[in-house]
Design a protein around this motif. Sequence first.
Motif, PDB file in Angstrom:
ATOM      1  N   GLY A   9      47.988 -59.751  41.850  1.00  0.00           N
ATOM      2  CA  GLY A   9      48.195 -58.336  41.590  1.00  0.00           C
ATOM      3  C   GLY A   9      48.651 -58.081  40.168  1.00  0.00           C
ATOM      4  N   PRO A  10      49.123 -56.878  39.883  1.00  0.00           N
ATOM      5  CA  PRO A  10      49.488 -56.499  38.516  1.00  0.00           C
ATOM      6  C   PRO A  10      50.835 -57.032  38.061  1.00  0.00           C
ATOM      7  CG  PRO A  10      49.900 -54.683  40.003  1.00  0.00           C
ATOM      8  CD  PRO A  10      49.229 -55.746  40.819  1.00  0.00           C
ATOM      9  N   GLY A  11      51.612 -57.603  38.964  1.00  0.00           N
ATOM     10  CA  GLY A  11      52.885 -58.175  38.541  1.00  0.00           C
ATOM     11  C   GLY A  11      54.027 -57.985  39.506  1.00  0.00           C
ATOM     12  N   ALA A  12      54.082 -56.849  40.181  1.00  0.00           N
ATOM     13  CA  ALA A  12      55.185 -56.582  41.099  1.00  0.00           C
ATOM     14  C   ALA A  12      55.116 -57.518  42.305  1.00  0.00           C
ATOM     15  CB  ALA A  12      55.158 -55.126  41.567  1.00  0.00           C
ATOM     16  N   ALA A  13      56.257 -58.093  42.658  1.00  0.00           N
ATOM     17  CA  ALA A  13      56.292 -59.059  43.751  1.00  0.00           C
ATOM     18  C   ALA A  13      55.971 -58.439  45.105  1.00  0.00           C
ATOM     19  CB  ALA A  13      57.669 -59.729  43.799  1.00  0.00           C
ATOM     20  N   ASP A  14      56.105 -57.111  45.230  1.00  0.00           N
ATOM     21  CA  ASP A  14      55.826 -56.456  46.509  1.00  0.00           C
ATOM     22  C   ASP A  14      54.438 -55.810  46.542  1.00  0.00           C
ATOM     23  OD1 ASP A  14      56.364 -54.436  44.710  1.00  0.00           O
ATOM     24  OD2 ASP A  14      57.732 -53.333  46.029  1.00  0.00           O
ATOM     25  N   LEU A  37      52.532 -63.535  34.604  1.00  0.00           N
ATOM     26  CA  LEU A  37      53.078 -63.433  35.953  1.00  0.00           C
ATOM     27  C   LEU A  37      54.558 -63.083  35.923  1.00  0.00           C
ATOM     28  CD1 LEU A  37      52.052 -64.098  38.925  1.00  0.00           C
ATOM     29  CD2 LEU A  37      53.371 -66.190  38.664  1.00  0.00           C
ATOM     30  N   ASP A  38      54.947 -62.116  36.732  1.00  0.00           N
ATOM     31  CA  ASP A  38      56.362 -61.815  36.910  1.00  0.00           C
ATOM     32  C   ASP A  38      56.977 -62.923  37.766  1.00  0.00           C
ATOM     33  OD1 ASP A  38      58.861 -60.803  37.707  1.00  0.00           O
ATOM     34  OD2 ASP A  38      58.152 -58.744  37.511  1.00  0.00           O
ATOM     35  N   ALA A 188      44.820 -43.223  28.250  1.00  0.00           N
ATOM     36  CA  ALA A 188      46.128 -43.704  28.692  1.00  0.00           C
ATOM     37  C   ALA A 188      46.162 -45.215  28.552  1.00  0.00           C
ATOM     38  CB  ALA A 188      46.402 -43.299  30.133  1.00  0.00           C
ATOM     39  N   VAL A 189      47.279 -45.709  28.098  1.00  0.00           N
ATOM     40  CA  VAL A 189      47.507 -47.151  28.016  1.00  0.00           C
ATOM     41  C   VAL A 189      48.684 -47.471  28.938  1.00  0.00           C
ATOM     42  CG1 VAL A 189      48.270 -49.057  26.560  1.00  0.00           C
ATOM     43  CG2 VAL A 189      46.602 -47.396  25.689  1.00  0.00           C
ATOM     44  N   VAL A 190      48.467 -48.398  29.852  1.00  0.00           N
ATOM     45  CA  VAL A 190      49.536 -48.815  30.761  1.00  0.00           C
ATOM     46  C   VAL A 190      49.776 -50.302  30.547  1.00  0.00           C
ATOM     47  CG1 VAL A 190      50.346 -48.933  33.131  1.00  0.00           C
ATOM     48  CG2 VAL A 190      48.808 -47.074  32.433  1.00  0.00           C
ATOM     49  N   ALA A 191      50.964 -50.624  30.085  1.00  0.00           N
ATOM     50  CA  ALA A 191      51.339 -52.017  29.861  1.00  0.00           C
ATOM     51  C   ALA A 191      52.280 -52.476  30.972  1.00  0.00           C
ATOM     52  CB  ALA A 191      52.015 -52.175  28.503  1.00  0.00           C
ATOM     53  N   PHE A 192      52.108 -53.710  31.418  1.00  0.00           N
ATOM     54  CA  PHE A 192      52.957 -54.296  32.464  1.00  0.00           C
ATOM     55  C   PHE A 192      53.024 -53.386  33.697  1.00  0.00           C
ATOM     56  CE2 PHE A 192      54.630 -55.540  28.272  1.00  0.00           C
ATOM     57  CZ  PHE A 192      54.424 -56.907  28.327  1.00  0.00           C
ATOM     58  N   ALA A 193      51.864 -52.906  34.119  1.00  0.00           N
ATOM     59  CA  ALA A 193      51.809 -51.977  35.255  1.00  0.00           C
ATOM     60  C   ALA A 193      52.518 -52.554  36.468  1.00  0.00           C
ATOM     61  CB  ALA A 193      50.352 -51.674  35.614  1.00  0.00           C
TER      62      ALA A 193
END
Length: 252
Positions: A9-14, A37-38, A188-193
């Motif tokens: 996924g984008p990084g969030a553990a949930d 990776l988070d 739009a720029v989304v970093a670390f979504a």
Amino acid sequence: MTVHFVGSGPGAADLLTLRAVNLLRQAPVVLYAGTYLDAEILSHCAEGTELVDTQHLDLDRITEHLVDAHHRGLDVVRLCSGDPSLYSALTEQTRRLDAEGVPWDVTPGVPAYAAAAATLGAELTVPELVQTVVLTRTRARSTAMPDTEALARVAGLEASLVLHLAITRIRTLAQELTGSYGSDCPVAVVAFASRPNQLVLRGTLADIAGRVETAGLKHTAVILVGRALGVRDEPEIACSHLYDPARERNNP
């Protein structure tokens, strides 16, 4: 034993799928790219899991780890950023595993562009305005793009455009896209979504490069371009036929 390619996924553990979490809990070996990776995602792993950070490994070394775990009778999770179907080197890795007789499967993940759109509260397909989404990248220090997928050619569709791996070239890209989309087109720029350090920058093709440069973004950012990003408050935008009150519906 099996190598499981898992979309992290984008990084969030949930934001992992239930299947992905279960695989992480059960796998004795996990390979992950520390750059993207988070670390919280690794909290799903059991205590004592063999963790291998691949950010400094080439494909040969990564394959060696996967094959070695197989020979030791151990399942492996190979974590991929976002979804394995996009820019994950899945083809190269699975081709080598096939040659070694190592079984593998794929578990999808939430793609970065979907997480970015969710952060923006944006639908990328707006009725009678845009019904196509193009996911692409540009070339910097990476493999060449096919001639048929030159950015100017893709931009001619005027679809909702999602650019991956392109943030360091945003000034050049904005200039290239202006001819098709117009300088006032929303961007739009989304970093670390989805992560705690998530950053959202909004603007147009005329000014987004300056905003990105001021913020100092260098990686882990998705660029979204298109008229769909700026229509939420426009009442004249058509409604979907599926939910149109005038649409004929059969009574139950």
